[in-house]
Design a protein around this motif. Structure first.
Motif, PDB file in Angstrom:
ATOM      1  N   THR A   5       0.836  -1.190   0.000  1.00  0.00           N
ATOM      2  CA  THR A   5       0.000   0.000   0.000  1.00  0.00           C
ATOM      3  C   THR A   5       0.873   1.243   0.000  1.00  0.00           C
ATOM      4  O   THR A   5       1.973   1.244   0.579  1.00  0.00           O
ATOM      5  N   GLN A   6       0.378   2.298  -0.661  1.00  0.00           N
ATOM      6  CA  GLN A   6       1.112   3.552  -0.738  1.00  0.00           C
ATOM      7  C   GLN A   6       0.172   4.713  -0.453  1.00  0.00           C
ATOM      8  O   GLN A   6      -1.012   4.665  -0.764  1.00  0.00           O
ATOM      9  N   SER A   7       0.740   5.764   0.121  1.00  0.00           N
ATOM     10  CA  SER A   7      -0.046   6.972   0.364  1.00  0.00           C
ATOM     11  C   SER A   7       0.841   8.194   0.211  1.00  0.00           C
ATOM     12  O   SER A   7       2.050   8.128   0.461  1.00  0.00           O
ATOM     13  N   PRO A   8       0.266   9.316  -0.242  1.00  0.00           N
ATOM     14  CA  PRO A   8      -1.096   9.424  -0.751  1.00  0.00           C
ATOM     15  C   PRO A   8      -1.201   8.873  -2.172  1.00  0.00           C
ATOM     16  O   PRO A   8      -0.198   8.466  -2.748  1.00  0.00           O
ATOM     17  N   THR A   9      -2.391   8.889  -2.728  1.00  0.00           N
ATOM     18  CA  THR A   9      -2.604   8.423  -4.086  1.00  0.00           C
ATOM     19  C   THR A   9      -2.120   9.463  -5.091  1.00  0.00           C
ATOM     20  O   THR A   9      -1.478   9.128  -6.095  1.00  0.00           O
ATOM     21  N   HIS A  10      -2.476  10.695  -4.822  1.00  0.00           N
ATOM     22  CA  HIS A  10      -2.078  11.813  -5.670  1.00  0.00           C
ATOM     23  C   HIS A  10      -1.544  12.935  -4.805  1.00  0.00           C
ATOM     24  O   HIS A  10      -1.954  13.086  -3.647  1.00  0.00           O
ATOM     25  N   LEU A  11      -0.671  13.737  -5.395  1.00  0.00           N
ATOM     26  CA  LEU A  11      -0.064  14.837  -4.654  1.00  0.00           C
ATOM     27  C   LEU A  11       0.334  15.932  -5.637  1.00  0.00           C
ATOM     28  O   LEU A  11       0.908  15.639  -6.692  1.00  0.00           O
ATOM     29  N   ILE A  12       0.030  17.161  -5.278  1.00  0.00           N
ATOM     30  CA  ILE A  12       0.444  18.301  -6.105  1.00  0.00           C
ATOM     31  C   ILE A  12       1.316  19.220  -5.264  1.00  0.00           C
ATOM     32  O   ILE A  12       0.920  19.638  -4.174  1.00  0.00           O
ATOM     33  N   LYS A  13       2.494  19.523  -5.766  1.00  0.00           N
ATOM     34  CA  LYS A  13       3.436  20.404  -5.080  1.00  0.00           C
ATOM     35  C   LYS A  13       3.942  21.451  -6.057  1.00  0.00           C
ATOM     36  O   LYS A  13       3.755  21.347  -7.274  1.00  0.00           O
ATOM     37  N   THR A  14       4.615  22.448  -5.515  1.00  0.00           N
ATOM     38  CA  THR A  14       5.244  23.462  -6.355  1.00  0.00           C
ATOM     39  C   THR A  14       6.755  23.327  -6.294  1.00  0.00           C
ATOM     40  O   THR A  14       7.297  22.715  -5.355  1.00  0.00           O
ATOM     41  N   ARG A  15       7.412  23.877  -7.284  1.00  0.00           N
ATOM     42  CA  ARG A  15       8.872  23.802  -7.343  1.00  0.00           C
ATOM     43  C   ARG A  15       9.513  24.306  -6.056  1.00  0.00           C
ATOM     44  O   ARG A  15       9.078  25.301  -5.477  1.00  0.00           O
ATOM     45  N   GLY A  16      10.544  23.612  -5.607  1.00  0.00           N
ATOM     46  CA  GLY A  16      11.260  24.005  -4.411  1.00  0.00           C
ATOM     47  C   GLY A  16      10.733  23.393  -3.124  1.00  0.00           C
ATOM     48  O   GLY A  16      11.434  23.385  -2.108  1.00  0.00           O
ATOM     49  N   GLN A  17       9.516  22.865  -3.180  1.00  0.00           N
ATOM     50  CA  GLN A  17       8.953  22.249  -1.979  1.00  0.00           C
ATOM     51  C   GLN A  17       9.551  20.872  -1.739  1.00  0.00           C
ATOM     52  O   GLN A  17      10.310  20.332  -2.545  1.00  0.00           O
ATOM     53  N   GLN A  18       9.196  20.330  -0.598  1.00  0.00           N
ATOM     54  CA  GLN A  18       9.637  18.990  -0.214  1.00  0.00           C
ATOM     55  C   GLN A  18       8.417  18.074  -0.111  1.00  0.00           C
ATOM     56  O   GLN A  18       7.314  18.537   0.183  1.00  0.00           O
ATOM     57  N   VAL A  19       8.614  16.779  -0.379  1.00  0.00           N
ATOM     58  CA  VAL A  19       7.496  15.849  -0.334  1.00  0.00           C
ATOM     59  C   VAL A  19       7.937  14.543   0.333  1.00  0.00           C
ATOM     60  O   VAL A  19       9.108  14.149   0.246  1.00  0.00           O
ATOM     61  N   THR A  20       7.001  13.915   1.042  1.00  0.00           N
ATOM     62  CA  THR A  20       7.237  12.603   1.651  1.00  0.00           C
ATOM     63  C   THR A  20       6.168  11.638   1.199  1.00  0.00           C
ATOM     64  O   THR A  20       4.972  11.923   1.335  1.00  0.00           O
ATOM     65  N   LEU A  21       6.590  10.526   0.649  1.00  0.00           N
ATOM     66  CA  LEU A  21       5.689   9.475   0.206  1.00  0.00           C
ATOM     67  C   LEU A  21       5.884   8.266   1.107  1.00  0.00           C
ATOM     68  O   LEU A  21       6.990   8.000   1.565  1.00  0.00           O
ATOM     69  N   ARG A  22       4.796   7.520   1.326  1.00  0.00           N
ATOM     70  CA  ARG A  22       4.849   6.413   2.273  1.00  0.00           C
ATOM     71  C   ARG A  22       4.461   5.085   1.639  1.00  0.00           C
ATOM     72  O   ARG A  22       3.653   5.056   0.702  1.00  0.00           O
ATOM     73  N   CYS A  23       5.025   4.024   2.191  1.00  0.00           N
ATOM     74  CA  CYS A  23       4.804   2.689   1.645  1.00  0.00           C
ATOM     75  C   CYS A  23       4.765   1.662   2.767  1.00  0.00           C
ATOM     76  O   CYS A  23       5.615   1.665   3.662  1.00  0.00           O
ATOM     77  N   SER A  24       3.783   0.780   2.708  1.00  0.00           N
ATOM     78  CA  SER A  24       3.727  -0.366   3.615  1.00  0.00           C
ATOM     79  C   SER A  24       3.899  -1.625   2.788  1.00  0.00           C
ATOM     80  O   SER A  24       3.120  -1.857   1.852  1.00  0.00           O
ATOM     81  N   PRO A  25       4.889  -2.439   3.099  1.00  0.00           N
ATOM     82  CA  PRO A  25       5.152  -3.627   2.272  1.00  0.00           C
ATOM     83  C   PRO A  25       4.117  -4.719   2.475  1.00  0.00           C
ATOM     84  O   PRO A  25       3.341  -4.691   3.428  1.00  0.00           O
ATOM     85  N   LYS A  26       4.131  -5.662   1.582  1.00  0.00           N
ATOM     86  CA  LYS A  26       3.287  -6.846   1.697  1.00  0.00           C
ATOM     87  C   LYS A  26       3.684  -7.606   2.956  1.00  0.00           C
ATOM     88  O   LYS A  26       4.857  -7.642   3.342  1.00  0.00           O
ATOM     89  N   SER A  27       2.693  -8.206   3.612  1.00  0.00           N
ATOM     90  CA  SER A  27       2.952  -8.940   4.836  1.00  0.00           C
ATOM     91  C   SER A  27       4.021 -10.018   4.610  1.00  0.00           C
ATOM     92  O   SER A  27       3.955 -10.778   3.644  1.00  0.00           O
ATOM     93  N   GLY A  28       5.010 -10.053   5.502  1.00  0.00           N
ATOM     94  CA  GLY A  28       6.078 -11.037   5.390  1.00  0.00           C
ATOM     95  C   GLY A  28       7.293 -10.565   4.622  1.00  0.00           C
ATOM     96  O   GLY A  28       8.317 -11.243   4.600  1.00  0.00           O
ATOM     97  N   HIS A  29       7.197  -9.406   3.987  1.00  0.00           N
ATOM     98  CA  HIS A  29       8.320  -8.871   3.211  1.00  0.00           C
ATOM     99  C   HIS A  29       9.165  -7.940   4.073  1.00  0.00           C
ATOM    100  O   HIS A  29       8.660  -7.218   4.922  1.00  0.00           O
ATOM    101  N   ASP A  30      10.484  -7.962   3.811  1.00  0.00           N
ATOM    102  CA  ASP A  30      11.393  -7.166   4.624  1.00  0.00           C
ATOM    103  C   ASP A  30      12.205  -6.152   3.808  1.00  0.00           C
ATOM    104  O   ASP A  30      12.978  -5.387   4.382  1.00  0.00           O
TER     105      ASP A  30
END
Lengths: 114, 114
Positions: A5-30
């Protein structure tokens, strides 16, 4: 069993900004890998995390950084955004204990930089 | 790095068998061949993986000749829902994930018509 799973689905930013994207792996994956996919192109490898450390890195500048948490989830951070950073960012998880490993991809986060 | 070459696009009709060939002349001894399918705005989905000869699962078959310099993904009796981009990848078979050595390329855009 939830997949990647990943979040967010969509994101709009402007030049120079910073962004953080998140991910949860499949169960059992490392292991978590991040990819950037520009429109009409195949995914390009950014980096991979295992045991909370960056294990491999593709040809991306230091503006791209990441982190893996004890529960194996991961974050992708991009600083000083450029227009060219607009893309679909994909997270993929796998289990290092298998050979060969197969990556399972999440649905991605669509980042638009204006 | 083992680079792959695939046709840019292919067209076919519902009910037909589709064969997509991938060239990987520089494949290494430890490399496996993996195929992914990707629909628009979604992450790639694992289809099939093999090392030599023939592999078959519920979705597709993978044919690999003895010299392993090419491989063919075979999709039996395709439907409209098989319209997608198909990627052929070559990667290290060791348990240590060599994600940085895996290159997606631009893939093959398969279009299925009624």
């Amino acid at each position: 069993d939830a997949g990647v799973t990943q979040s967010p689905t969509h994101l709009i930013k402007t030049r120079g900004q910073q962004v953080t994207l998140r991910c949860s792996p499949k169960s059992g994956h490392d292991t978590v890998s991040w990819y950037q996919q520009a429109l009409g192109q195949g995914p390009q490898f950014i980096f991979q995390y295992y045991e909370e450390e960056e294990r491999q890195r593709g040809n991306f500048p230091d503006r791209f950084s990441g982190h893996q948490f004890p529960n194996y989830s991961s974050e992708l951070n991009v600083n000083a955004l450029l227009l060219g950073d607009s893309a679909l960012y994909l997270c993929a998880s796998s289990w290092t204990g298998t050979a060969p490993d197969t990556q399972y991809f999440g649905p991605g986060t669509r980042l638009t930089v204006l | 790095l083992a680079k792959t070459t695939q046709p840019i696009s292919m067209d076919s009709y519902e009910g037909q068998e589709v064969n997509i060939t991938c060239s990987h002349n520089n494949i290494a001894t430890n490399d496996y061949i993996t195929w992914y399918q990707q629909f628009p705005s979604q992450g790639p989905r694992f289809i099939i993986q093999g090392y030599k000869t023939k592999v078959t699962n519920e979705v597709a078959s993978l044919f690999i000749p003895a010299d392993r310099k090419s491989s063919t993904l075979s999709l039996p009796r395709v439907s409209l829902s098989d319209t997608a981009v198909y990627y052929c990848l070559v990667g290290d078979a060791s348990g240590y994930s060599s994600a940085s050595k895996i290159i997606f390329g631009s893939g093959t855009r398969l279009s299925i018509r009624p």
